[in-house]
Design an enzyme around this catalytic site. Structure first.
Site, PDB file in Angstrom:
ATOM      1  N   TRP A   1       1.879   5.024  -2.888  1.00  0.00           N
ATOM      2  CA  TRP A   1       1.864   6.009  -3.752  1.00  0.00           C
ATOM      3  C   TRP A   1       3.494   5.776  -4.151  1.00  0.00           C
ATOM      4  O   TRP A   1       4.197   7.226  -4.563  1.00  0.00           O
ATOM      5  CB  TRP A   1       2.053   7.728  -3.326  1.00  0.00           C
TER       6      TRP A   1
ATOM      7  N   TYR B   1       0.757  -0.703  -0.032  1.00  0.00           N
ATOM      8  CA  TYR B   1      -0.388   0.213   0.112  1.00  0.00           C
ATOM      9  C   TYR B   1       0.947   1.141  -0.239  1.00  0.00           C
ATOM     10  O   TYR B   1       1.939   1.498   0.736  1.00  0.00           O
ATOM     11  CB  TYR B   1      -1.042   0.500   1.079  1.00  0.00           C
TER      12      TYR B   1
END
Length: 777
Positions: free
Chosen positions: A119, A117
């Site tokens: 960015w 998880y």
């Protein structure tokens, strides 16, 4: 791998915080220039320059020393503290492939957790989460995570009461141009922090929120910012600040609703035509069911806001075209579903949902994309394939799953079982930023047999791995950034060679797939360049079907970023539904906005009943625990980096005090403790402790301290749960508790602490020092 030789044009690359031109010299990144079309470039941007070549870069594959010697039988309690042995790529890939094969054969694919998880990249192809999930699906599947740390509570809630969160509340949010043209009063629960709007998942072209807010203000729109931090709203719009005791938003909203009913200011027609269940909520609101009317006087004792101010705000909201905004931070708390639900109910009572500039929005300012026009088609992405494993856990419950394999828990109407996770594969994320109660997480990470991490830097997660693969940064590979929230498409050019022996994630997984006999399934015979051309061909086809013409890939790379035209008219959330609820029903059980939800009531959750209610948080300034820990901790997003990304970079490091993350405290609280600006202070509660550099400001209300997330965890004794974090990571202090049994979201903003000056010289910060690296014997 070296950069392509067609360097005759500016070398643009996209990040989650903006689009930039790379400035290079002798194979090194020496600077970045923001794309000229961005009116407000993010301050984060230049931080990448130092970070790309920082000593914390992982330059070669590495294996934890005892794991190399004993494999899965190695002592796990020393994760995070042991030296690593650097290996040749082939040997490290052989070892990792053998572990993946051992676990799936011995324990089944449910025992593999595809973490990741985060960015990791704005590029459409080199998206680490897509890459690892595609690989694991080719290998038979994995236990997945459900939803996000950003908005898990509200995402679980809204399908029951108004519609799918991302599809409706994010992608169809009332657009900034509608707000700029029509909104008369913008009431912002949690403020509208532009530091958060610096970023957007998938990349940023133009930063739009600041200009929209300025335009609305110039036209005469007025703003009210409700929350514990005045700085959560930019000063140029002159917002009225209502200093709210943290965790009490729902009580305030209930009191506003009470005034609307008591003074007959609610829209009975809209409620009758477009909602269901108001008549079952009303007795609670007026105190008929529990003997306590939710009056402004009642709410004043809870929120710290005078009753007269509450009543005055309710009248202002009813008299004007009002937009109610709720920051994602508000629902990252104990019972976080309640303020989100109540914000929707309050907007429904005002009757302005579906009107230009009115209604409700959840997430304005939380990302740059919310409020931007959405493309009429979806850009293609690397296909992940089908995951045959049914097991999945709420993303914020990973520590629970590791510490309680086989245990049961409630989630969104179902009772579930935690799988027995034996292998974690993490790529493109760092849970030491996202997850709460890091000391508990450290204990949990001692449980699995094997942890594999793909990373750019020696983050805390990489240090807790058994096998680490060094991966490339966005300026060391070719990609394309394209997202439906942004009007800009960017050919991301490789500007410099990879640092050390770093490879992109695709090359890592292709190497593993080959060793497992899965190369054909994973690569489909395509190189990374082949995949980029394939995805771009798909993008051109979809755009053409929607009436857009996109250039060829060579032209895109040569010509710089491409801007797409905007829609012909502003977007208004639920405009068609308001006009004709029968013809355009919502995707809820009733087809209406559900003020009372029969479905949620049927779950039988005392922590999330059938309509919004005030539920006392497990920790708050009005509770008993405040006698021991009298300060409420707000661990919000940082201004100088994206989560934990670029913390080693120049911009983030320049914001530190004595090398530590700054903590902001009200002058009265500092004076009561004899503290001065610049002090190194100890921040603690029953869960842990950290050091921080003190900043004193009346931007925070008394009784509240603010310590941003993202400082790399730097324990005084590595690998030891409970050790003091020398650097200032607030997640050693936050509570690892689900928001409720409905959403199981994180509750980071429900935490109390105490602060005192550190006695004696502070220990050195070593967060960015790589672990001890040993040569192969």
């Amino acid at each position: 791998m070296t950069p392509p030789d067609d360097r005759t044009h500016p070398q643009y690359f996209a990040t989650h915080w903006g689009t930039w031109e790379a400035v290079t010299e002798n194979g090194r990144l020496t600077g970045v220039r923001p794309w000229a079309g961005d009116p407000h470039p993010a301050m984060i941007g230049p931080g990448i320059v130092e970070a790309v070549h920082h000593p914390s870069r992982i330059r070669r594959p590495a294996v934890r020393r005892s794991f190399l010697e004993k494999g899965a039988a190695a002592e796990r309690g020393s994760r995070g503290a042991e030296p690593f042995v650097e290996l040749p790529w082939d040997e490290a890939l052989d070892l990792a492939a053998a572990e993946i094969d051992r676990v799936r054969r011995s324990h089944g694919n449910e025992a593999i957790f595809g973490g990741s998880y985060g960015w990791a990249s704005a590029g459409r192809f080199h998206h680490a989460q897509s890459q690892v999930h595609r690989f694991l699906n080719c290998a038979g599947g994995y236990t997945a995570s459900i939803d996000t740390y950003s908005y898990a509570a509200v995402s679980a809630l809204t399908p029951h009461i108004i519609g799918h969160f991302r599809k409706l509340m994010l992608d169809q949010a009332t657009s900034w141009d509608s707000i700029a043209a029509e909104t008369e009063l913008f009431v912002m629960f949690g403020g509208l922090p532009l530091k958060n709007a610096q970023v957007n998942s998938g990349g940023v072209g133009r930063h739009t929120a600041r200009a929209a807010l300025r335009a609305a203000h110039a036209r005469g729109c007025r703003f009210v910012s409700i929350g514990p931090i005045r700085a959560d709203t930019m000063p140029e719009i002159g917002a009225d600040w209502i200093a709210l005791r943290p965790g009490t938003d729902t009580a305030l909203m209930l009191a506003l609703a009470h005034v609307l009913v008591r003074e007959d200011l609610h829209d009975r027609g809209f409620l009758a035509r477009c909602t269901t269940g108001f008549e079952r909520f009303l007795p609670y609101l007026m105190g008929e069911t529990d003997g306590q009317p939710k009056t402004p006087a009642w709410a004043a004792a809870i929120t710290g806001i005078p009753a007269e101010a509450i009543a005055a705000l309710a009248r202002r909201m009813a008299a004007q075209r009002t937009m109610i905004g709720l920051a994602w931070s508000v629902q990252r708390a104990d019972h976080g579903e309640q303020p989100a639900w109540m914000a929707i109910v309050l907007a429904a009572m005002l009757g302005q949902i579906g009107l230009p500039g009115g209604g409700v929005g959840i997430g304005y300012g939380s990302e740059n994309g919310i409020g931007n026009p959405v493309r009429p088609f979806r850009f293609p992405a690397l296909p992940q394939g089908q995951n045959p494993v049914e097991a999945a856990i709420p993303v914020a419950r990973i520590a629970d799953a590791l510490l309680d394999p086989g245990g049961t828990y409630d989630f969104n109407g179902a009772q579930r079982r935690y799988p027995d996770l034996r292998l974690l594969y993490w790529a493109g994320g760092n849970p030491f930023h996202h997850h709460q109660d890091i000391n508990r997480l450290v204990r949990a990470l001692q449980r699995p047999e094997t942890i594999i991490v793909n990373e750019i830097w020696w983050t805390p997660m990489a240090r807790h791995a058994d096998i680490v693969f060094p991966t490339t940064s966005p300026v060391e590979r070719e990609d394309i950034a394209m997202t439906h929230w942004e009007p800009l498409i960017v050919a991301m050019r490789q500007a410099i060679p990879p640092e050390g022996e770093a490879r992109d994630d695709y090359a890592v997984f292709a190497g593993l797939a080959g060793r497992l006999g899965l190369e054909a399934a994973f690569t489909e015979g395509r190189s990374a360049e082949d995949w980029l051309r394939h995805l771009w061909d798909q993008a051109r086809q979809r755009a053409a079907e929607a009436g857009f013409a996109l250039p060829g890939l060579a032209e895109l790379r040569a010509g710089g970023p491409v801007s797409l035209p905007g829609p012909e008219r502003p977007a208004v959330l639920l405009e068609a539904f308001r006009a004709d609820p029968e013809a355009h029903p919502l995707e809820t059980p009733s087809g209406r906005i559900e003020i009372f939800s029969e479905r949620i009531a049927g779950f039988g959750y005392d922590d999330c009943p059938g309509h919004p209610v005030w539920l006392e948080p497990c920790e708050w300034l009005g509770g008993a625990e405040a006698a021991r820990f009298p300060l409420h901790l707000v661990s919000n997003q940082p201004a100088t980096r994206l989560h934990g990304q670029l913390d080693p970079g120049s911009v983030s490091r320049a914001s530190k005090i004595a090398g530590r993350e700054p903590i902001t405290m009200h002058p009265a609280d500092a004076a009561a403790r004899g503290l001065a600006a610049g002090d190194v202070v100890r921040v603690w509660n029953a869960r842990g402790a950290c050091l921080a550099g003190l900043r004193i400001s009346d931007e925070v209300m008394p009784g509240v301290v603010q310590l941003a997330t993202g400082a790399w965890h730097d324990p005084e004794r590595r690998g030891e749960p409970g050790a003091l974090c020398k650097h200032g990571n607030p997640n050693v202090l936050t509570r690892d508790k689900g928001s409720s049994r409905l959403g199981q979201g994180p509750s980071a903003h429900t935490a109390l602490v105490e602060v005192a000056r550190l006695d004696g010289p502070p220990p050195p910060v070593t967060a960015f020092d790589p672990p001890e690296l040993l040569p192969r014997r």
